[in-house]
Design a protein around this motif. Sequence first.
Motif, short mmCIF file in Angstrom:
data_model
loop_
_atom_site.label_atom_id
_atom_site.label_comp_id
_atom_site.label_asym_id
_atom_site.label_seq_id
_atom_site.Cartn_x
_atom_site.Cartn_y
_atom_site.Cartn_z
N ASN A 55 65.50 -9.46 -47.23
CA ASN A 55 64.86 -7.81 -47.96
C ASN A 55 62.97 -8.15 -47.77
OD1 ASN A 55 65.63 -5.94 -49.74
ND2 ASN A 55 63.98 -7.80 -51.16
N GLN A 56 63.19 -9.74 -47.62
CA GLN A 56 61.60 -10.01 -47.03
C GLN A 56 61.17 -9.66 -45.47
OE1 GLN A 56 61.23 -14.00 -47.54
NE2 GLN A 56 60.68 -13.58 -49.90
N PHE A 57 62.59 -9.96 -45.27
CA PHE A 57 62.06 -10.15 -43.24
C PHE A 57 61.91 -8.25 -42.71
CE2 PHE A 57 63.44 -9.68 -38.83
CZ PHE A 57 62.79 -10.18 -38.12
N PHE A 58 62.67 -7.18 -43.59
CA PHE A 58 62.88 -5.95 -43.34
C PHE A 58 62.36 -4.69 -44.16
CE2 PHE A 58 66.20 -7.27 -41.00
CZ PHE A 58 66.23 -6.55 -39.39
N ARG A 59 61.82 -6.21 -45.55
CA ARG A 59 60.72 -5.06 -46.95
C ARG A 59 61.67 -4.28 -47.44
NH1 ARG A 59 55.56 -4.90 -48.17
NH2 ARG A 59 55.09 -3.00 -46.58
N ALA A 62 66.37 -4.36 -52.58
CA ALA A 62 66.41 -4.83 -53.50
C ALA A 62 67.04 -6.49 -52.49
CB ALA A 62 67.15 -4.55 -54.02
N PRO A 63 67.08 -7.75 -53.03
CA PRO A 63 68.56 -8.29 -52.16
C PRO A 63 70.16 -7.80 -52.13
CG PRO A 63 66.59 -9.49 -53.34
CD PRO A 63 66.58 -7.89 -53.68
N GLN A 64 70.07 -7.37 -53.17
CA GLN A 64 71.94 -6.68 -53.53
C GLN A 64 71.79 -5.97 -52.85
OE1 GLN A 64 69.56 -7.09 -55.51
NE2 GLN A 64 69.96 -5.77 -57.13
N ARG A 65 71.83 -5.33 -52.29
CA ARG A 65 71.44 -4.20 -50.69
C ARG A 65 72.12 -4.48 -49.60
NH1 ARG A 65 71.09 1.17 -52.61
NH2 ARG A 65 71.01 1.51 -54.77
N TRP A 66 72.15 -5.30 -49.62
CA TRP A 66 72.08 -6.50 -48.12
C TRP A 66 73.51 -6.75 -48.09
CZ3 TRP A 66 68.92 -5.12 -44.01
CH2 TRP A 66 67.86 -5.03 -44.57
N ILE A 67 74.64 -6.47 -47.16
CA ILE A 67 75.96 -6.55 -47.40
C ILE A 67 76.35 -7.71 -46.08
CG2 ILE A 67 77.78 -5.28 -46.90
CD1 ILE A 67 76.19 -4.55 -50.21
N PHE A 68 76.73 -8.18 -46.33
CA PHE A 68 77.47 -9.26 -45.45
C PHE A 68 78.29 -8.69 -44.54
CE2 PHE A 68 74.40 -12.48 -46.99
CZ PHE A 68 73.63 -12.36 -46.46
N PRO A 182 59.51 -5.71 -35.86
CA PRO A 182 59.29 -4.66 -36.81
C PRO A 182 59.96 -4.02 -37.85
CG PRO A 182 57.06 -6.34 -35.95
CD PRO A 182 57.68 -5.51 -34.86
N ILE A 183 60.45 -4.29 -38.33
CA ILE A 183 61.10 -2.81 -39.56
C ILE A 183 60.88 -2.90 -40.36
CG2 ILE A 183 63.58 -1.40 -40.10
CD1 ILE A 183 64.17 -2.53 -37.68
N ASP A 184 60.40 -2.14 -41.24
CA ASP A 184 59.65 -2.19 -42.61
C ASP A 184 60.06 -1.06 -42.83
OD1 ASP A 184 58.18 -1.93 -45.15
OD2 ASP A 184 55.79 -2.69 -43.90
N LEU A 185 61.05 -0.89 -44.26
CA LEU A 185 61.97 -0.20 -44.98
C LEU A 185 60.82 0.55 -46.13
CD1 LEU A 185 64.95 -1.86 -45.10
CD2 LEU A 185 64.65 -0.26 -44.12
N LYS A 186 59.77 -0.01 -46.19
CA LYS A 186 58.99 0.16 -47.67
C LYS A 186 58.27 1.15 -46.99
CE LYS A 186 58.59 -3.21 -50.88
NZ LYS A 186 60.20 -2.86 -51.33
N THR A 187 57.89 1.26 -45.68
CA THR A 187 56.61 2.25 -44.74
C THR A 187 58.35 3.52 -44.13
OG1 THR A 187 56.41 1.19 -43.02
CG2 THR A 187 55.20 1.00 -45.23
N ALA A 209 74.65 -7.56 -40.56
CA ALA A 209 74.81 -6.51 -42.15
C ALA A 209 74.49 -5.52 -42.20
CB ALA A 209 73.03 -7.62 -42.73
N LEU A 210 74.63 -4.78 -43.22
CA LEU A 210 74.64 -3.56 -43.69
C LEU A 210 73.03 -3.04 -44.87
CD1 LEU A 210 74.40 -0.63 -42.67
CD2 LEU A 210 76.76 -0.40 -44.92
N TYR A 211 72.02 -2.52 -44.38
CA TYR A 211 71.19 -1.89 -45.66
C TYR A 211 71.00 -1.32 -45.98
CZ TYR A 211 66.75 -0.77 -48.28
OH TYR A 211 66.01 -0.26 -49.11
#
Length: 385
Positions: A55-59, A62-68, A182-187, A209-211
């Motif tokens: 979640n930090q790496f790709f901004r 929320a952490p729980q949105r990362w599905i392994f 770099p992939i920035d999901l915030k922007t 993983a799937l975001y």
Amino acid sequence: MIYLDNAATSFPKPEPVYQALDRFARTALANPGRAGHRMAVQAEGTLDQGRHLLNQFFRGEAPQRWIFTLNGTDALNLAIKGLVQPGDHVVTSDLEHNSVSRPLRALERAGVITLTRLESEAGYLDPAAVAKALRPETRLVVLTHAANVLGTVQPIEAIARIVRQADSLLLVDAAQTAGVVPIDLKTTPIDLLAFPGHKALYAPTGVGALYVGPRARPRPWREGGTGGDSSSEVQPEEYPYFLEGGTPNVLGVAGLIAGIDWVNEQGQETLRRHEIALLTRVVDWVEAEGAAIGWRIAGRWDPETHVAPLSLVPPEGLSPSDLGGILDSSFDIAVRPGLHCAPYIHRRLGTFPDGTIRLSPGPFNTPDHIDALLKALTEITAGVV
Ligand SMILES: Cc1ncc(COP(=O)(O)O)c(C=O)c1O
């Protein structure tokens, strides 16, 4: 062996990854469980740590949105099959890997969806073509961030804005970019991001993983145990458990954490620049010598919008599969010949069905490795052509 097949999977892994895997396997490889014994809780903590790091790496939101997931294919199938409904229109491109093309084509053949496959130009998609393809019933746009055959990085920011404006969902396959671009999901308005851990994030095979962003709600791909509340008759509604059933590859996640930490230490642009510097030697060779003996580069070479894979088209009479075999057996060099699970782009480039020779250097390759490859290609060509 000189390993130039990092686009398939990275090898070797950075030393801290091997150390983390060994340590975790010896001390914490329990079945993760929120309500379990200390080792189970520790394993669950590793999954949490992995989600926070992603979640930090790709901004992300929320952490729980990362599905392994198991790999990139698993993440893409979860997104595609979990989202489309009968009557939907989906947009994709001729640059895609079969992990995108096959599920979409199967849904199209079954009459579930209609599909538009955009044509690339020299390995690049035009955002205007994406805009033109969108319809009111377009639920999903599925595109690769970088073509696995050519290494060309797509203008994903511009495409994402167009897709968001049209109110469709964008699923990005970041298999070839996660860890180098770099992939920035915030922007960047990407709704779903899928990738394996085993390429430029340096995890072992078996984890991806799937975001899932807030605009998307895929149906579960598999249902089962979640290591927590077992009383519910159906899959718990909350993420990540809604989309994760069964024992996850927690060892793989421990490796993924070490891999991402290593990437953060090196810097993504530094890692990409290293690969580009090595590929530039190849491009210079093609221009100075290779072209004269029949070699050419597939797609457009632009060092600013490129990652490690680079495809070479051999001279006539020299098949990519024979070349790959000779490089392996006589020169101890590993490259990837053939179609690279991406038949549509080879058709577009005129390299179907034999394909190309794909080179993909990684962080541990050196200029000497590339020079050995180029010497080998020169010798092989001289012997056959
Ligand atoms: C662009 C792209 N997408 C998806 C995949 C599939 O990933 P995996 O093999 O981890 O399922 C790959 C793997 O080569 C790829 O290069």
